[in-house]
Motif scaffolding. Structure first.
Motif, short mmCIF file in Angstrom:
data_model
loop_
_atom_site.label_atom_id
_atom_site.label_comp_id
_atom_site.label_asym_id
_atom_site.label_seq_id
_atom_site.Cartn_x
_atom_site.Cartn_y
_atom_site.Cartn_z
N ASP A 24 4.60 8.55 -15.18
CA ASP A 24 3.35 8.79 -14.45
C ASP A 24 3.41 9.90 -13.42
OD1 ASP A 24 1.72 7.12 -15.73
OD2 ASP A 24 1.85 5.47 -14.28
N ARG A 25 4.61 10.17 -12.92
CA ARG A 25 4.68 11.15 -11.83
C ARG A 25 4.56 12.58 -12.34
NH1 ARG A 25 10.35 9.19 -10.00
NH2 ARG A 25 10.37 8.91 -12.26
N ASN A 27 3.82 15.16 -16.08
CA ASN A 27 3.30 15.22 -17.44
C ASN A 27 4.52 15.24 -18.37
OD1 ASN A 27 1.26 15.59 -19.40
ND2 ASN A 27 1.64 17.80 -19.40
N PRO A 67 -2.27 16.77 -14.79
CA PRO A 67 -3.30 16.23 -13.91
C PRO A 67 -2.78 15.30 -12.81
CG PRO A 67 -3.81 15.83 -16.24
CD PRO A 67 -2.48 16.50 -16.20
N LYS A 68 -1.68 14.58 -13.07
CA LYS A 68 -1.21 13.62 -12.06
C LYS A 68 -0.26 14.23 -11.05
CE LYS A 68 -1.96 9.44 -14.65
NZ LYS A 68 -1.39 8.45 -15.57
N VAL A 69 0.14 15.44 -11.30
CA VAL A 69 1.09 16.08 -10.39
C VAL A 69 0.31 16.68 -9.22
CG1 VAL A 69 2.94 17.79 -10.19
CG2 VAL A 69 2.60 16.56 -12.34
N LYS A 70 0.83 16.44 -8.01
CA LYS A 70 0.12 16.90 -6.82
C LYS A 70 -0.03 18.43 -6.81
CE LYS A 70 1.89 13.44 -3.61
NZ LYS A 70 3.01 13.34 -2.66
#
Ligand SMILES: [Zn+2]
Length: 167
Positions: A24-25, A27, A67-70
Motif C-alpha cells: 500500500d505504501r 505502487n 497515487p498512494k505515494v505522498k
C-alpha cells in the motif's frame, strides 16, 4: 498458498511469490518490496561514507511513484536523483539537502510518473552484487530511473535550484 507470478505495477518486475498482493505504501508488489528490503539491509550494513543507501531510497520511490505515494516523497526522490546525476552529490549530501528542504513548509508539485519508470530494477542490483561493485550497480539502476523521468528534468532542476539556493 502456492507461489504465483505477480507483476510489480511500478517497475514491471515479474516475481514468483506466495504474496500476490500490492504494498500500500508504494505502487509496488509485496514481492518487489521484499527485494527492496533486502537491498536496504545490505546498503545500511555497509561502512559507506558516501551513504549510497540514500540513492536506493530515492530510486525506489521514483520508480514506484503512484497515487498512494505522498507528493512530497515523489518530489524529494526526484530532487535527490537530480542532485546525484546532474550535480555529482553523494548520498550523504542528498540526505542533508532533503533535511534542508523539509524545513521549508511548502506545497510540493505533484509529479506524475511516466509510463515506464526505468529499464533496470532492484532485482538487477541484487543479482549482480559482488563486493564493492554495489555502488556502480545502484548508480546504474537509479540512472535508468532518472532517465525515464526525463520529461520532468527541467522542472525538478528549477525546484532544486530555487529551494536549495544552487547556481
Ligand atoms: Zn517493483
Amino acid at each position: 498458498m502456492p507461489a504465483e507470478k505477480t507483476i510489480c505495477p511500478g517497475c514491471g518486475l515479474e516475481l514468483e511469490s506466495t504474496e500476490t498482493g500490492l504494498d500500500d505504501r508504494f505502487n509496488a508488489s509485496c514481492a518487489c518490496r521484499r527485494l527492496y528490503d533486502e537491498l536496504s539491509c545490505f546498503t545500511l550494513n555497509q561502512a559507506d561514507a558516501e551513504f549510497t543507501h540514500q540513492l536506493i531510497v530515492d530510486a525506489y520511490c521514483a520508480q514506484h511513484a503512484g497515487p498512494k505515494v505522498k507528493t512530497i516523497s515523489i518530489a524529494f526522490s526526484l530532487i535527490g536523483l537530480y542532485l546525484v546525476f546532474e550535480r555529482d552529490y553523494t548520498g550523504r549530501q542528498v540526505q542533508l539537502a532533503h533535511m534542508a528542504l523539509a524545513k521549508q513548509s511548502k506545497q510540493w508539485h505533484r509529479f506524475n510518473p511516466p509510463p515506464m519508470t526505468g529499464t533496470l530494477t532492484v532485482s538487477n542490483v541484487l543479482n549482480s552484487i559482488n563486493g564493492e561493485n554495489y555502488r556502480k550497480n545502484i548508480h546504474d539502476w537509479a540512472g535508468s530511473v532518472w532517465t525515464a523521468w526525463a520529461s520532468t528534468h527541467t522542472q525538478v532542476a528549477e525546484l532544486a535550484k530555487r529551494y536549495l539556493k544552487l547556481d
